[in-house]
Design a protein around this motif. Structure first.
Motif, PDB file in Angstrom:
ATOM      1  N   THR A   4     -30.689   6.266  -4.073  1.00 52.64           N
ATOM      2  CA  THR A   4     -30.518   5.338  -5.192  1.00 52.64           C
ATOM      3  C   THR A   4     -29.083   5.292  -5.698  1.00 52.64           C
ATOM      4  N   GLY A   5     -28.212   6.100  -5.092  1.00 51.97           N
ATOM      5  CA  GLY A   5     -26.805   6.066  -5.447  1.00 51.97           C
ATOM      6  C   GLY A   5     -26.320   7.354  -6.077  1.00 51.97           C
ATOM      7  N   LEU A   6     -25.119   7.757  -5.727  1.00 51.87           N
ATOM      8  CA  LEU A   6     -24.483   8.947  -6.287  1.00 51.87           C
ATOM      9  C   LEU A   6     -23.147   8.553  -6.905  1.00 51.87           C
ATOM     10  N   LEU A   7     -22.656   9.395  -7.797  1.00 49.92           N
ATOM     11  CA  LEU A   7     -21.362   9.171  -8.439  1.00 49.92           C
ATOM     12  C   LEU A   7     -20.317  10.108  -7.845  1.00 49.92           C
ATOM     13  N   SER A   8     -19.056   9.757  -8.023  1.00 50.47           N
ATOM     14  CA  SER A   8     -17.947  10.658  -7.697  1.00 50.47           C
ATOM     15  C   SER A   8     -16.923  10.594  -8.811  1.00 50.47           C
ATOM     16  N   ILE A   9     -16.165  11.667  -8.953  1.00 51.29           N
ATOM     17  CA  ILE A   9     -15.017  11.686  -9.866  1.00 51.29           C
ATOM     18  C   ILE A   9     -13.836  11.098  -9.116  1.00 51.29           C
ATOM     19  N   TRP A  10     -13.158  10.171  -9.747  1.00 45.85           N
ATOM     20  CA  TRP A  10     -12.113   9.394  -9.072  1.00 45.85           C
ATOM     21  C   TRP A  10     -10.869   9.408  -9.963  1.00 45.85           C
ATOM     22  N   MET A  11      -9.789   9.970  -9.463  1.00 47.37           N
ATOM     23  CA  MET A  11      -8.546  10.058 -10.216  1.00 47.37           C
ATOM     24  C   MET A  11      -7.539   9.077  -9.656  1.00 47.37           C
ATOM     25  N   LEU A  12      -6.924   8.305 -10.533  1.00 46.20           N
ATOM     26  CA  LEU A  12      -5.954   7.295 -10.115  1.00 46.20           C
ATOM     27  C   LEU A  12      -4.682   7.422 -10.934  1.00 46.20           C
ATOM     28  N   GLY A  13      -3.544   7.312 -10.262  1.00 40.62           N
ATOM     29  CA  GLY A  13      -2.259   7.409 -10.939  1.00 40.62           C
ATOM     30  C   GLY A  13      -1.447   6.139 -10.763  1.00 40.62           C
ATOM     31  N   MET A  14      -1.065   5.503 -11.872  1.00 44.42           N
ATOM     32  CA  MET A  14      -0.235   4.298 -11.835  1.00 44.42           C
ATOM     33  C   MET A  14       1.230   4.697 -12.002  1.00 44.42           C
ATOM     34  N   TYR A  15       2.042   4.286 -11.042  1.00 42.05           N
ATOM     35  CA  TYR A  15       3.464   4.628 -11.058  1.00 42.05           C
ATOM     36  C   TYR A  15       4.318   3.357 -11.017  1.00 42.05           C
ATOM     37  N   ASN A  16       5.560   3.509 -11.472  1.00 48.84           N
ATOM     38  CA  ASN A  16       6.487   2.384 -11.465  1.00 48.84           C
ATOM     39  C   ASN A  16       6.879   2.028 -10.035  1.00 48.84           C
ATOM     40  N   PRO A  17       6.691   0.775  -9.629  1.00 51.79           N
ATOM     41  CA  PRO A  17       7.064   0.371  -8.273  1.00 51.79           C
ATOM     42  C   PRO A  17       8.549   0.069  -8.170  1.00 51.79           C
ATOM     43  N   SER A  18       9.067   0.095  -6.958  1.00 46.72           N
ATOM     44  CA  SER A  18      10.449  -0.309  -6.724  1.00 46.72           C
ATOM     45  C   SER A  18      10.630  -0.603  -5.241  1.00 46.72           C
ATOM     46  N   PRO A  19      11.661  -1.375  -4.877  1.00 44.92           N
ATOM     47  CA  PRO A  19      11.910  -1.660  -3.461  1.00 44.92           C
ATOM     48  C   PRO A  19      12.239  -0.407  -2.657  1.00 44.92           C
ATOM     49  N   GLU A  20      12.604   0.686  -3.345  1.00 45.08           N
ATOM     50  CA  GLU A  20      13.006   1.900  -2.636  1.00 45.08           C
ATOM     51  C   GLU A  20      11.983   3.024  -2.776  1.00 45.08           C
ATOM     52  N   THR A  21      10.728   2.650  -3.064  1.00 49.03           N
ATOM     53  CA  THR A  21       9.659   3.641  -3.177  1.00 49.03           C
ATOM     54  C   THR A  21       8.705   3.507  -1.999  1.00 49.03           C
ATOM     55  N   THR A  22       8.433   4.624  -1.345  1.00 49.65           N
ATOM     56  CA  THR A  22       7.545   4.643  -0.180  1.00 49.65           C
ATOM     57  C   THR A  22       6.519   5.759  -0.340  1.00 49.65           C
ATOM     58  N   SER A  49       4.900  10.387  -2.614  1.00 54.43           N
ATOM     59  CA  SER A  49       5.788   9.229  -2.493  1.00 54.43           C
ATOM     60  C   SER A  49       7.207   9.686  -2.781  1.00 54.43           C
ATOM     61  N   TYR A  50       8.152   8.871  -2.328  1.00 51.27           N
ATOM     62  CA  TYR A  50       9.556   9.182  -2.585  1.00 51.27           C
ATOM     63  C   TYR A  50      10.248   7.956  -3.156  1.00 51.27           C
ATOM     64  N   ASP A  51      10.867   8.140  -4.314  1.00 55.58           N
ATOM     65  CA  ASP A  51      11.694   7.118  -4.956  1.00 55.58           C
ATOM     66  C   ASP A  51      13.136   7.431  -4.593  1.00 55.58           C
ATOM     67  N   ALA A  52      13.665   6.700  -3.620  1.00 57.03           N
ATOM     68  CA  ALA A  52      15.003   6.982  -3.118  1.00 57.03           C
ATOM     69  C   ALA A  52      16.074   6.678  -4.153  1.00 57.03           C
ATOM     70  N   ALA A  53      15.841   5.678  -4.991  1.00 57.52           N
ATOM     71  CA  ALA A  53      16.847   5.337  -6.007  1.00 57.52           C
ATOM     72  C   ALA A  53      16.954   6.433  -7.058  1.00 57.52           C
ATOM     73  N   GLY A  54      15.830   6.960  -7.501  1.00 60.59           N
ATOM     74  CA  GLY A  54      15.845   8.011  -8.514  1.00 60.59           C
ATOM     75  C   GLY A  54      15.910   9.412  -7.943  1.00 60.59           C
ATOM     76  N   GLN A  55      15.803   9.522  -6.604  1.00 57.49           N
ATOM     77  CA  GLN A  55      15.762  10.815  -5.913  1.00 57.49           C
ATOM     78  C   GLN A  55      14.671  11.703  -6.505  1.00 57.49           C
ATOM     79  N   VAL A  56      13.453  11.127  -6.524  1.00 57.59           N
ATOM     80  CA  VAL A  56      12.284  11.819  -7.070  1.00 57.59           C
ATOM     81  C   VAL A  56      11.198  11.888  -6.002  1.00 57.59           C
ATOM     82  N   LEU A  57      10.721  13.098  -5.745  1.00 58.89           N
ATOM     83  CA  LEU A  57       9.605  13.329  -4.849  1.00 58.89           C
ATOM     84  C   LEU A  57       8.359  13.527  -5.708  1.00 58.89           C
ATOM     85  N   ILE A 117      11.538   8.601   5.770  1.00 59.05           N
ATOM     86  CA  ILE A 117      10.850   7.888   4.693  1.00 59.05           C
ATOM     87  C   ILE A 117      11.660   6.664   4.277  1.00 59.05           C
ATOM     88  N   LYS A 118      12.951   6.844   4.083  1.00 58.09           N
ATOM     89  CA  LYS A 118      13.799   5.746   3.640  1.00 58.09           C
ATOM     90  C   LYS A 118      13.921   4.641   4.674  1.00 58.09           C
TER      91      LYS A 118
END
Length: 413
Positions: free
Chosen positions: A223-241, A303-311, A409-410
């Protein structure tokens, strides 16, 4: 499931028009975001030295954003200021009326429940079609506040109760607990299994998320089961992969390396799949979603933000999944418990002529499907790390954690 190579352990809206550039300026500051949010909703600020995490009880205890320098540092979460500023449309909305599909407040880690689509979907009412016009986020994970029950300088605990109904008409009585905790650098280093040099700046936090069957009937696969689902919204950019490593092996044994057909097949200019890892654009210009199944998962995504040099690194607690993982595909499913454990989403227009939801990009993890008897509990722990520094210092971390050189990555797209 295979053991992860990172010792994470197991104990532990209506649509909004984009009024600005699709990409957030690199000089967006955590302090500015916190000051803005405090004008419109309660913010619980957790801090340990310079590192800080901003949590919003009214938005289901979600981590809105974080930083390694709460006075002058960057803000890592995507914040949807127009929706936060507008708030709920009326008192009736606060009781659960939806702003068409979802209130997209943003936030870099929010508590959700799955599955999204399929015959056991929580986001489609019985008798509706699996189309965007009929998609609606349950109020319990959209408009209902979580109660703050405990707080220290570095942690906050929330509780909530709700009743849900799925696409097939099954009812669920659910108790929710969520604890957000800052991780000091020494603990973060140990959990990741890497050395963090003095030249690096970092914020890391852990969320312990639990659901309990508070009803009188067991939750059953038929009849259906549930799951815990975690989602993270991050700032996009052309240099993020986005980078997700996965287990190498035969497709017949482990399944496909990636599920890239959630919203239509992702084209090669947005997704590159290699032997043991994939690269996915996090630029917020084209709607697409990918998933990694539990047999392929190594318990980590980033993910890697190459512009901000953030991993950016996300890990979760690996655990047995006797009932599989819920399937969130928007269709009636032959295998409703053959879903993915790691997902990434790149925002864009959901339909011709429609504005993007953000734009933003997401990293997501899910718990196993929870066949809980009355009083039983399922736990899902996710950890998020933002590490900033020189590429010389970050490259060994990227190679160790994600199996990818920063240059690869870049140059992926």
């Amino acid at each position: 499931m295979k053991n992860t190579r990172i010792p994470v352990g197991s104990g532990i809206g209506g649509l909004v028009l984009c009024l600005f550039s699709p990409w957030v300026s690199a000089d967006e500051k955590f302090a500015d975001d916190v000051a803005f949010m405090k004008e419109h909703t309660q913010i619980v600020l957790l801090h340990d030295g310079d590192a800080a995490v901003a949590v919003a009880p009214a938005y289901q205890g979600r981590v809105m954003t974080s930083t390694f320098d709460r006075k002058a540092g960057p803000s890592f979460g995507w914040i949807n200021r127009p929706v936060i500023e507008k708030g709920f449309l009326s008192e009736e909305d606060k009781k659960g009326k939806l702003e068409e599909h979802i209130y997209i407040f943003g936030g870099e880690e929010r508590f959700w429940l799955g599955p999204e689509g399929g015959q056991y979907a929580l986001f489609f009412r019985p008798g509706t079609k699996f189309e965007f016009s009929d998609w609606a986020t349950p109020a319990a994970i959209d408009t209902e506040a979580f109660e703050l029950v405990e707080q220290t300088e570095t942690s906050a605990k929330f509780k909530h109760t709700t009743d849900l109904i799925n696409y097939s008409g099954a009812e669920f009585n659910v108790g929710i607990e969520r604890t957000v905790k800052l991780l000091p650098p020494q603990e973060a280093s140990k959990l990741l299994g890497v050395e963090l040099s003095d030249g690096l700046r970092m914020v890391g936090y852990e969320t312990d998320n639990r659901i309990t069957n508070t009803g009188s009937d067991a939750w059953k696969p038929e009849t259906g089961l549930l799951s815990i689902w975690m989602l993270g919204m991050y700032n996009p950019s052309p240099e993020t992969t986005v980078v997700i490593p996965f287990e190498e092996g035969d497709d017949k044994t482990l399944g496909p390396r990636v599920n890239d057909t959630y919203f239509g097949k992702v084209p090669a200019e947005y997704l590159q799949v290699k032997k043991q890892k994939l690269f996915f654009k996090g630029d917020g210009t084209r709607r697409g979603k990918i998933g990694i199944n539990p047999q392929r998962s190594q318990g980590i995504a980033g993910s890697y933000d190459a512009a901000g040099q953030v991993l950016n690194i996300v890990t979760y607690n690996l655990q047995d999944a006797p009932h599989g993982f819920v399937n969130s595909m928007w269709e009636l499913q032959d295998e409703p418990y053959a879903g993915d454990v790691i997902n990434s989403y790149n925002d864009g227009s959901p339909e011709p002529g429609k504005a993007p939801l953000g734009p933003f990009y997401e990293l997501e993890t899910s718990s196993p499907a929870s066949a809980l008897k009355p009083g039983e509990t399922m736990k899902h722990v996710q950890r998020t790390f933002h590490i900033q520094g020189s590429e010389e210092e970050l490259n060994p971390l990227a190679r160790r954690l994600l199996g990818a050189h920063l240059d690869d990555i870049k140059d992926a797209f």
